[in-house]
Design an enzyme around this catalytic site. Structure first.
Site, PDB file in Angstrom:
ATOM      1  N   ARG A 129      -3.488   1.277  10.897  1.00  0.00           N
ATOM      2  CA  ARG A 129      -4.148   0.773  12.093  1.00  0.00           C
ATOM      3  C   ARG A 129      -4.105   1.861  13.158  1.00  0.00           C
ATOM      4  O   ARG A 129      -3.078   2.549  13.314  1.00  0.00           O
ATOM      5  CB  ARG A 129      -3.454  -0.491  12.632  1.00  0.00           C
ATOM      6  CG  ARG A 129      -3.740  -1.759  11.853  1.00  0.00           C
ATOM      7  CD  ARG A 129      -5.193  -2.233  11.980  1.00  0.00           C
ATOM      8  NE  ARG A 129      -5.456  -3.464  11.244  1.00  0.00           N
ATOM      9  CZ  ARG A 129      -5.903  -3.522   9.989  1.00  0.00           C
ATOM     10  NH1 ARG A 129      -6.135  -2.422   9.308  1.00  0.00           N
ATOM     11  NH2 ARG A 129      -6.116  -4.694   9.412  1.00  0.00           N
ATOM     12  N   HIS A 139     -12.909   3.408   8.613  1.00  0.00           N
ATOM     13  CA  HIS A 139     -12.209   2.214   8.103  1.00  0.00           C
ATOM     14  C   HIS A 139     -12.807   1.748   6.767  1.00  0.00           C
ATOM     15  O   HIS A 139     -13.284   0.621   6.648  1.00  0.00           O
ATOM     16  CB  HIS A 139     -12.246   1.076   9.142  1.00  0.00           C
ATOM     17  CG  HIS A 139     -11.065   0.159   9.018  1.00  0.00           C
ATOM     18  ND1 HIS A 139     -10.363  -0.305  10.108  1.00  0.00           N
ATOM     19  CD2 HIS A 139     -10.452  -0.358   7.924  1.00  0.00           C
ATOM     20  CE1 HIS A 139      -9.387  -1.095   9.684  1.00  0.00           C
ATOM     21  NE2 HIS A 139      -9.421  -1.136   8.352  1.00  0.00           N
ATOM     22  N   ILE A 184       0.843  -1.209   0.000  1.00  0.00           N
ATOM     23  CA  ILE A 184       0.000   0.000   0.000  1.00  0.00           C
ATOM     24  C   ILE A 184       0.876   1.256   0.000  1.00  0.00           C
ATOM     25  O   ILE A 184       0.589   2.232  -0.707  1.00  0.00           O
ATOM     26  CB  ILE A 184      -0.978  -0.010   1.200  1.00  0.00           C
ATOM     27  CG1 ILE A 184      -1.925  -1.211   1.090  1.00  0.00           C
ATOM     28  CG2 ILE A 184      -1.770   1.296   1.282  1.00  0.00           C
ATOM     29  CD1 ILE A 184      -2.801  -1.457   2.317  1.00  0.00           C
ATOM     30  N   ASP A 219      -8.415   7.005   8.847  1.00  0.00           N
ATOM     31  CA  ASP A 219      -9.440   6.034   8.449  1.00  0.00           C
ATOM     32  C   ASP A 219      -9.542   4.955   9.520  1.00  0.00           C
ATOM     33  O   ASP A 219     -10.387   4.067   9.430  1.00  0.00           O
ATOM     34  CB  ASP A 219      -9.051   5.420   7.094  1.00  0.00           C
ATOM     35  CG  ASP A 219     -10.121   4.485   6.539  1.00  0.00           C
ATOM     36  OD1 ASP A 219     -11.311   4.876   6.556  1.00  0.00           O
ATOM     37  OD2 ASP A 219      -9.784   3.371   6.095  1.00  0.00           O
ATOM     38  N   GLU A 265     -11.534   2.026  17.701  1.00  0.00           N
ATOM     39  CA  GLU A 265     -12.585   1.996  16.674  1.00  0.00           C
ATOM     40  C   GLU A 265     -13.568   0.849  16.845  1.00  0.00           C
ATOM     41  O   GLU A 265     -14.699   0.920  16.361  1.00  0.00           O
ATOM     42  CB  GLU A 265     -11.975   1.958  15.264  1.00  0.00           C
ATOM     43  CG  GLU A 265     -11.300   0.640  14.908  1.00  0.00           C
ATOM     44  CD  GLU A 265     -10.771   0.621  13.479  1.00  0.00           C
ATOM     45  OE1 GLU A 265     -10.120   1.588  13.080  1.00  0.00           O
ATOM     46  OE2 GLU A 265     -11.011  -0.380  12.784  1.00  0.00           O
TER      47      GLU A 265
END
Ligand code: NAI
Length: 334
Positions: A237, A298, A159, A261, A266
């Site tokens: 994360r 997310h 990524i 994100d 979360e």
């Protein structure tokens, strides 16, 4: 073979069933879908199942794994890349098969990082509301031209590399930090030490996994090294970032922008509709008060292409397990 699918949203069901059909009836598996997350209280739902299929916020610590094993579960299928929510050593001790989806459209997450950067930099999230209310003033919407800015990529894996390519295409200078050198990244940007990346970057984007080494990688000290007014982007994360320290850096105006994100706490919030509820997380609510903070729940992975790949690879992993074939996507403690 029956598999209990936890944290199952309608799109999970749709794409898993589509992948299951594609495999042909001989290979078709049976899935039982549960919208609740997996934890010690919900593990019993996997009764009569030989496998569980889980997502990022399902909890697979040693007690949960032991409970699943006692029910007869022998395989854990992660429909994600990260496996920080699984006690791999405990799974190995129990002889559980654990497999993940190591790569599925890294561009999906990289493009989401770009969307966050572009939105926050040009304040399009604020402009959208303003124009709908008939306010066409530009005050407060001043951005910076990205061309010529310096972007630091922490973690130049799949990524990170895709993000680096995009930012290079935007005309940015790209810096990267990764303990393992990537020849592919060397063609795009300059590999530097983390401290140098933090001090030189206008935008710092996190793309490394969450491990004991990377927990709170972004803390008071590392934030202090960042350029005044810089932007921090986290699509990896939540645990990579000490949110308390970030709030302090935003309040002192040292950190210019934050786009996330993912968020450390979360699991109590994301993937649920809490619009009619009182949210108890004061830290999260404080983040919501900053005009220069952008949070998405997310969704970096959330494209048709990525979901198709996730489900087809997950089915492949299940098929390998069912047929006793070596699986290249197994996760081991080593
Ligand atoms: P990858 O394994 O291809 O790349 C991770 C890179 O981080 C590797 O090159 C590794 O050497 C590097 N790394 C390890 N420790 C590091 C450290 N201390 N500092 C800097 N770099 C370090 O993984 P990929 O596919 O690029 O995914 C990266 C992360 O993105 C995943 O671990 C996951 O947490 C997150 N992710 C988020 C999604 C979302 O929807 N927001 C979806 C998919 C992944």
């Amino acid at each position: 073979m029956k598999t209990a699918v936890f944290s199952a949203r309608p799109y999970d069901r749709h794409f898993l069933e589509a992948a299951n059909q594609q495999g042909g009836t001989a290979d078709a598996f049976t899935f039982e879908y549960f919208d609740v997350g997996l934890d010690l209280a919900t593990a019993t739902l996997a009764q009569d199942c030989q496998a569980v299929c889980v997502f990022v916020n399902d909890r697979l610590d040693a007690p949960v794994l032991r409970a699943l094993h006692a029910l007869g579960v022998r395989a854990v299928l992660l429909r994600c890349a990260g496996f920080n929510n699984v006690d791999i050593a405990a799974a190995e001790q129990l002889g559980l098969f654990v497999a993940r989806v190591p790569a599925y459209s890294p561009e999906a997450v990289a493009e989401h990082a770009l969307a966050l950067i572009m939105t926050l930099n040009r304040h399009t999230h604020r402009a959208y509301n303003r124009v709908r209310e008939g306010n066409f003033m530009l005050d407060g919407l001043l951005g910076r031209t990205l061309h010529g800015r310096t972007v630091g990529i922490v973690g130049t894996g799949k990524i990170g590399l895709a993000t680096a390519r995009i930012m290079k295409g935007m005309g940015c200078t790209v810096l990267g930090f990764d303990p393992y050198r990537s020849p592919a990244f060397a063609e795009i940007g300059e590999a530097v030490a983390l401290d140098e990346l933090l001090t030189r970057s206008d935008i710092v984007s996190l793309h490394c996994p969450l491990t004991p080494d990377t927990h709170h990688l972004i803390n008071e000290e590392s934030l202090g090294r960042m350029k005044p007014g810089a932007m921090l982007v986290n699509t990896s994360r939540g645990g990579l970032v000490n949110t308390d320290a970030v709030v302090r850096a935003l309040k002192s105006r040292h950190l210019g922008h934050l786009a996330i994100d993912v968020y450390e706490q979360e699991s109590a919030l994301f993937f649920q509709d809490l619009s009619g509820e009182i949210i108890d997380d004061d830290l999260f609510q404080r983040l919501m008060t900053f005009p220069n903070v952008l949070v998405t729940g997310h969704q970096g992975f959330f494209t048709v292409e990525a979901l198709q790949e996730i489900c087809s690879i997950t089915l492949g992993n299940l098929s390998d397990f069912a047929n006793g074939v070596e699986c290249t996507n197994t996760v081991t403690a080593a």
